[in-house]
Design a protein around this motif. Structure first.
Motif, short mmCIF file in Angstrom:
data_model
loop_
_atom_site.label_atom_id
_atom_site.label_comp_id
_atom_site.label_asym_id
_atom_site.label_seq_id
_atom_site.Cartn_x
_atom_site.Cartn_y
_atom_site.Cartn_z
N GLN A 51 0.82 -1.21 0.00
CA GLN A 51 0.00 0.00 0.00
C GLN A 51 0.86 1.27 0.00
O GLN A 51 0.63 2.23 0.73
CB GLN A 51 -0.96 0.00 1.20
CG GLN A 51 -1.91 -1.19 1.22
CD GLN A 51 -2.71 -1.28 2.51
OE1 GLN A 51 -2.56 -0.44 3.40
NE2 GLN A 51 -3.56 -2.29 2.60
N ASP A 52 1.93 1.22 -0.81
CA ASP A 52 2.82 2.36 -1.04
C ASP A 52 3.58 2.82 0.19
O ASP A 52 3.98 3.99 0.29
CB ASP A 52 2.04 3.55 -1.62
CG ASP A 52 1.43 3.24 -2.97
OD1 ASP A 52 2.06 2.47 -3.72
OD2 ASP A 52 0.32 3.74 -3.25
N LYS A 53 3.77 1.92 1.15
CA LYS A 53 4.58 2.29 2.31
C LYS A 53 5.15 1.04 2.97
O LYS A 53 4.70 -0.09 2.72
CB LYS A 53 3.78 3.11 3.32
CG LYS A 53 2.63 2.35 3.96
CD LYS A 53 1.93 3.24 4.99
CE LYS A 53 0.80 2.51 5.70
NZ LYS A 53 0.15 3.36 6.72
N ASN A 54 6.14 1.24 3.81
CA ASN A 54 6.78 0.14 4.52
C ASN A 54 6.04 -0.14 5.83
O ASN A 54 5.64 0.79 6.54
CB ASN A 54 8.24 0.47 4.83
CG ASN A 54 9.10 0.49 3.58
OD1 ASN A 54 8.97 -0.39 2.73
ND2 ASN A 54 9.96 1.48 3.46
N HIS A 55 5.87 -1.42 6.12
CA HIS A 55 5.28 -1.86 7.37
C HIS A 55 6.32 -2.69 8.13
O HIS A 55 7.11 -3.41 7.51
CB HIS A 55 4.02 -2.69 7.13
CG HIS A 55 2.96 -1.97 6.35
ND1 HIS A 55 1.95 -1.26 6.96
CD2 HIS A 55 2.76 -1.83 5.02
CE1 HIS A 55 1.17 -0.73 6.03
NE2 HIS A 55 1.64 -1.06 4.85
N TYR A 56 6.29 -2.60 9.46
CA TYR A 56 7.28 -3.30 10.27
C TYR A 56 6.59 -4.10 11.38
O TYR A 56 5.62 -3.64 11.99
CB TYR A 56 8.27 -2.30 10.89
CG TYR A 56 9.06 -1.55 9.84
CD1 TYR A 56 10.22 -2.09 9.31
CD2 TYR A 56 8.61 -0.32 9.36
CE1 TYR A 56 10.93 -1.41 8.32
CE2 TYR A 56 9.31 0.36 8.38
CZ TYR A 56 10.48 -0.20 7.86
OH TYR A 56 11.17 0.47 6.89
N LEU A 57 7.11 -5.30 11.60
CA LEU A 57 6.64 -6.18 12.67
C LEU A 57 7.83 -6.74 13.41
O LEU A 57 8.94 -6.84 12.87
CB LEU A 57 5.80 -7.34 12.11
CG LEU A 57 4.39 -7.03 11.58
CD1 LEU A 57 3.76 -8.32 11.03
CD2 LEU A 57 3.52 -6.46 12.69
N GLU A 115 -0.41 -13.51 13.38
CA GLU A 115 -1.19 -13.89 12.21
C GLU A 115 -1.97 -12.71 11.64
O GLU A 115 -2.16 -12.60 10.43
CB GLU A 115 -2.14 -15.03 12.55
CG GLU A 115 -1.43 -16.32 12.92
CD GLU A 115 -2.41 -17.43 13.22
OE1 GLU A 115 -3.64 -17.18 13.11
OE2 GLU A 115 -1.97 -18.54 13.55
N LYS A 116 -2.46 -11.83 12.51
CA LYS A 116 -3.26 -10.69 12.07
C LYS A 116 -2.51 -9.40 12.37
O LYS A 116 -1.92 -9.24 13.43
CB LYS A 116 -4.62 -10.69 12.76
CG LYS A 116 -5.49 -11.90 12.42
CD LYS A 116 -6.84 -11.81 13.09
CE LYS A 116 -7.72 -13.00 12.73
NZ LYS A 116 -9.06 -12.92 13.38
#
Length: 411
Positions: free
Chosen positions: A115-121, A144-145
């Motif tokens: 979605q045009d951006k970086n996500h971090y976990l 998982e979610k």
């Protein structure tokens, strides 16, 4: 102990040879490792101090080192360091008036572009231990979610990645949301360096034969050199004993110099920065979390490599099946490693200049290794910070196993 930061800037391209030999099966070119190995940088610094000493006392040279206790106290001898000791190798970038230090990214953080951006976990531990080939242990897993995403599939650990001190501070505080807001300070190696491919010719070096240093027919080799971005330099914090250094010369670490560095003796400028540099993030005041078994849990990060013992474990740790972990002691803090996140083993050899032969290749836990640690509830946070944060593993003189402590991240 006094502190100084050695900053290395390029004059020419650099080459720091990987542990794989020339002519290995299935490969044509030798790659260069980055950042430069600590031993390589320290070798250049120790040689520089020695030459400065011999310039003052020209009746001495390297052949007299065994009989120069003042110089040995500073630079050591062969494999043994003196009072000048490194504390990690990091990256420095200057953008306008802003100076940013970058440290190796932790292995418990994963990234995904969507979605045009970086996500971090961040990896978390399973509720129950599982039977594995290394014992009955808790495993690291992703949730998982994920809020705002369909699922956590597609997330990958941060490999060959460097993050700023500011981002590291957020990680230690357990605030992973700050990474997305500062994603421009999460950099890949390509953001700092460019690769240049070189072709070389092997020379005849056997002095018992004729035509010494002539070209060996058919012996070509290919290497990969590194070129830093114009605003990037390599920094190596060091500590030293001021009294020992005064016996050699107080101005030794107060000058700028041009040194030969790494493979093919490429040139580098080095300057010694005495001002206080905030290259390490600070430890949170309260970072441990009490578990149902009464133990307190926190994250322990290694931001420099650490020699492996007994498989993948740090020195002195043994398995404890009753606790589903591995018991040991670091800097007088008794602890249990509950689980770990780490990248591929780092292999390093090098060259023994004294005996003119290769050093044995050894396996290390890579920088960025993240350990889930449990300690007894009687150990308070301030004691853990005093003995672990910013300290090296078992006071390692080479700066190996430089540690940070922080909260377990809740996604």
């Amino acid at each position: 102990m006094s502190q100084v930061v050695a900053e290395f800037k390029q004059v020419d391209s650099w080459f720091f040879r990987e542990s794989r030999p020339h002519g290995s099966v299935g490969a044509n070119a030798l790659n260069s490792v980055f950042p430069p190995p600590t031993r390589t940088l320290m070798g250049a610094i120790r040689s520089y101090i020695g030459y400065q000493y011999f310039a003052q006392y020209n009746e001495y040279n390297w052949d007299n080192l065994d009989n120069l206790p003042q110089l040995q106290a500073v630079i050591g001898h062969a494999e043994r360091l003196g009072s000048v000791q490194p504390r990690g190798v990091f990256i420095k970038r200057i953008s306008g008036k802003d100076t940013t230090y970058y440290l190796p990214a932790p292995s418990n953080i994963c990234e995904k572009f969507e979605q045009d951006k970086n996500h971090y976990l961040a990896f978390k531990l399973t509720q129950k231990p599982y039977q594995t080939d290394i014992g009955h242990i808790h495993l690291a897993t992703l949730p998982e979610k994920v809020e705002g995403l369909v699922d956590s599939r597609g997330f990958k650990p941060l490999e060959n990645t460097w993050i700023s001190t500011q981002c590291w501070q957020a990680i230690l505080e357990g605030d992973i949301s700050a990474l997305a807001k500062n994603s421009h300070q999460i950099c890949k190696l390509d953001d700092f360096i460019n690769s240049e491919y070189r072709l070389g010719i092997e020379l005849q070096t056997d002095f018992s034969k004729e035509n010494v240093r002539s070209v060996k027919e058919g012996q070509l080799y290919q290497t990969t050199h590194l070129r830093l971005a114009p605003d990037v330099s390599v920094v190596m914090p060091m500590q030293y004993d001021a009294d020992d250094l005064s016996q050699v010369g107080n101005e030794v670490l107060a000058k700028q110099a041009t040194l030969r560095l790494g493979g093919e003796a490429r040139m580098a400028n080095v300057q010694f920065l005495t001002e206080q540099a905030d290259y390490l993030p600070k430890a949170p005041k309260q970072f441990t979390q009490t578990q149902s078994n009464g133990k307190k849990r926190f994250m322990l990060y290694f931001i420099s490599k650490l020699i492996m013992q007994n498989g993948w474990l740090p020195q002195g740790f043994t398995q404890n099946q009753a606790q589903n972990g591995f018991d040991g002691n670091i800097n007088d803090i008794a602890m249990t490693i509950v689980s770990a996140c780490m990248g591929k083993a780092y292999r390093e050899g090098g060259w023994n200049q004294l005996e003119h032969k290769p050093r044995p290749i050894e396996n290390y836990l890579p920088a960025g290794t993240a350990l889930f640690i449990d300690v007894d509830e009687s150990i308070n946070d301030s004691e853990i910070i005093a003995k672990l944060h910013g300290k090296t593993y078992l006071d390692n003189a080479w700066g190996e196993g430089l540690m940070l402590v922080g909260k377990v991240i809740q996604n």
